[in-house]
Enzyme design. Sequence first.
Site, PDB file in Angstrom:
ATOM      1  N   HIS A 164      46.355  10.340  82.332  1.00  0.00           N
ATOM      2  CA  HIS A 164      46.291  11.412  81.577  1.00  0.00           C
ATOM      3  C   HIS A 164      46.460  12.006  82.430  1.00  0.00           C
ATOM      4  O   HIS A 164      46.261  13.553  82.419  1.00  0.00           O
ATOM      5  CB  HIS A 164      45.803  11.515  81.144  1.00  0.00           C
ATOM      6  CG  HIS A 164      45.597  11.418  79.224  1.00  0.00           C
ATOM      7  ND1 HIS A 164      44.600  10.781  78.653  1.00  0.00           N
ATOM      8  CD2 HIS A 164      46.434  10.279  78.587  1.00  0.00           C
ATOM      9  CE1 HIS A 164      44.360   9.708  77.529  1.00  0.00           C
ATOM     10  NE2 HIS A 164      46.072   9.614  78.206  1.00  0.00           N
ATOM     11  N   GLY A 208      34.304   1.279  78.708  1.00  0.00           N
ATOM     12  CA  GLY A 208      34.445   2.831  78.572  1.00  0.00           C
ATOM     13  C   GLY A 208      35.582   3.205  78.091  1.00  0.00           C
ATOM     14  O   GLY A 208      35.609   5.025  78.034  1.00  0.00           O
TER      15      GLY A 208
HETATM   16  P1  OAD Z   1      35.677   9.243  74.799  1.00  0.00           P
HETATM   17  O1  OAD Z   1      35.293  10.195  74.724  1.00  0.00           O
HETATM   18  O2  OAD Z   1      36.804   9.418  73.473  1.00  0.00           O
HETATM   19  O3  OAD Z   1      35.530   7.890  74.845  1.00  0.00           O
HETATM   20  C1  OAD Z   1      34.176   7.435  75.250  1.00  0.00           C
HETATM   21  C2  OAD Z   1      33.484   6.021  75.410  1.00  0.00           C
HETATM   22  O4  OAD Z   1      32.707   5.950  76.714  1.00  0.00           O
HETATM   23  C3  OAD Z   1      32.297   6.007  73.696  1.00  0.00           C
HETATM   24  O5  OAD Z   1      33.852   4.754  73.733  1.00  0.00           O
HETATM   25  C4  OAD Z   1      31.751   5.410  74.591  1.00  0.00           C
HETATM   26  O6  OAD Z   1      30.597   5.233  73.674  1.00  0.00           O
HETATM   27  C5  OAD Z   1      31.409   5.060  76.265  1.00  0.00           C
HETATM   28  N1  OAD Z   1      30.702   4.953  76.416  1.00  0.00           N
HETATM   29  C6  OAD Z   1      29.402   6.598  77.222  1.00  0.00           C
HETATM   30  N2  OAD Z   1      29.206   6.276  77.887  1.00  0.00           N
HETATM   31  C7  OAD Z   1      28.652   5.123  78.882  1.00  0.00           C
HETATM   32  C8  OAD Z   1      28.695   4.430  79.610  1.00  0.00           C
HETATM   33  N3  OAD Z   1      27.668   4.806  80.577  1.00  0.00           N
HETATM   34  N4  OAD Z   1      28.838   3.275  80.114  1.00  0.00           N
HETATM   35  C9  OAD Z   1      30.634   2.522  78.923  1.00  0.00           C
HETATM   36  N5  OAD Z   1      30.645   3.825  78.413  1.00  0.00           N
HETATM   37  C10 OAD Z   1      29.919   4.556  77.803  1.00  0.00           C
HETATM   38  O7  OAD Z   1      37.311   9.088  76.568  1.00  0.00           O
HETATM   39  P2  OAD Z   1      38.249   7.894  76.388  1.00  0.00           P
HETATM   40  O8  OAD Z   1      38.527   7.103  75.136  1.00  0.00           O
HETATM   41  O9  OAD Z   1      38.218   8.235  77.180  1.00  0.00           O
HETATM   42  O10 OAD Z   1      42.255  12.766  76.691  1.00  0.00           O
HETATM   43  O11 OAD Z   1      39.008   9.189  75.487  1.00  0.00           O
HETATM   44  C11 OAD Z   1      40.288   9.386  75.572  1.00  0.00           C
HETATM   45  C12 OAD Z   1      41.402  10.548  76.311  1.00  0.00           C
HETATM   46  O12 OAD Z   1      40.337  11.354  75.019  1.00  0.00           O
HETATM   47  C13 OAD Z   1      41.127  11.834  76.890  1.00  0.00           C
HETATM   48  O13 OAD Z   1      41.696  10.829  77.903  1.00  0.00           O
HETATM   49  C14 OAD Z   1      40.812  12.054  76.807  1.00  0.00           C
HETATM   50  C15 OAD Z   1      40.815  12.997  75.141  1.00  0.00           C
HETATM   51  O14 OAD Z   1      41.214  13.523  74.229  1.00  0.00           O
HETATM   52  C16 OAD Z   1      43.146  13.567  77.165  1.00  0.00           C
HETATM   53  O15 OAD Z   1      42.269  14.610  77.576  1.00  0.00           O
HETATM   54  C17 OAD Z   1      45.181  13.988  76.997  1.00  0.00           C
END
Ligand code: OAD
Length: 247
Positions: A123, A191
Site C-alpha cells: 500500500h 496483525g
Molecule cells: P485493520 O485495522 O483492518 O486490522 C488490524 C488487525 O490487527 C485487527 O485484526 C486487530 O485485531 C489486530 N491487532 C490489533 N492490535 C494488535 C496487536 N497489538 N498485535 C497483533 N494484532 C493486533 O488493519 P489492516 O488489516 O492492516 O489500507 O488493514 C488493511 C488495510 O485497510 C490497510 O492497509 C489500509 C486500510 O484501509 C489502505 O489504506 C489502502
Amino acid sequence: MYHKPMTDITKVRDLIRNSKHTVVLTGAGISAESGVPTFRGTDGLWRKYRPEELATPEAFHRDPLTVWEWYQWRRGLIAECHPNAAHQLVVSWEKNLPHVSVVTQNVDGLHRLAGSTDVMELHGNIWEVRCTREGTVKEDRTHPFSSLPPLCSCGAMLRPNVVWFGESLPSAVLERAFEEVQTADLCIVIGTSSMVQPAASLPYHGLSSGARVIEVNPQHTPLTGHATVSLPMTAVQFAEALGIHEG
Ligand code: OAD
C-alpha cells in the site's frame, strides 16, 4: 490445567525453525504496540474518519488540503513511533532462516527501520511523495511541510505515495508477493483483519500451494479458521513468547 497456547507456541517454533522459505504478511496490528493506530479496531482510524473523504483519488481531487492535513497529522504521529519487539522478531528471522521476505500493508516504514531488507510495501509508504504531473516518486521525510499541499520542483502538487481506495496496487510488488506466497513453505500473518483485498487472499494462495499458515491476532478474523495455527495474542506477546524482548 489448560496448556493449549504453550502447545501451539511449541508447534509454531518448530514450523519456523524448519522453514526453508518464509513469507511474513503484516497489517496495522504489528505496529499497534508501537503507537500507530489501526484502521478497524475500537480506536481505529476508520471509526473516526471517513475513508471516502481522506483516502480516495476523488477526495484528493476535491480537497487536496484536507487530505494532506490528515496525512501530515499521521506522518507526525508515525515519526514518534519506533519498531517494537515484533518488528525485531521479523528481522531476526531474516538473519537466521534460509529465506524470509516481508509483505506489508503498512505504510509506516517500521519494518525497514527495524532492519528488514526484503520488504514489499503493498500500500505504499507514507514517507514517499509522488508528483501528480510526472509520476516521479521520492522519499521525503519533511515534517511539517512549510505549506500544504507540498509542491514538486516542476510546480505540480505532490501526493502521498500510498494506495487509496479505488486505486490499483503497485503491480510489480503485488506480482512478487503472490510469487513469494506460492513458493513459500510457511506464511506468518501478523496483525491484519484479513478484510482488504488483494492482501487478504495471499495466505489462501499460500495454503493452496502447500504452505503452512500461522496467524497472530488477538481477535478472530476470516483467516482464523483456515490457519494451520492461530495464536490469539498481540504481536509483542508473540515476540516475547519466542524470546524477543523490548528494548
Ligand atoms: P485493520 O485495522 O483492518 O486490522 C488490524 C488487525 O490487527 C485487527 O485484526 C486487530 O485485531 C489486530 N491487532 C490489533 N492490535 C494488535 C496487536 N497489538 N498485535 C497483533 N494484532 C493486533 O488493519 P489492516 O488489516 O492492516 O489500507 O488493514 C488493511 C488495510 O485497510 C490497510 O492497509 C489500509 C486500510 O484501509 C489502505 O489504506 C489502502
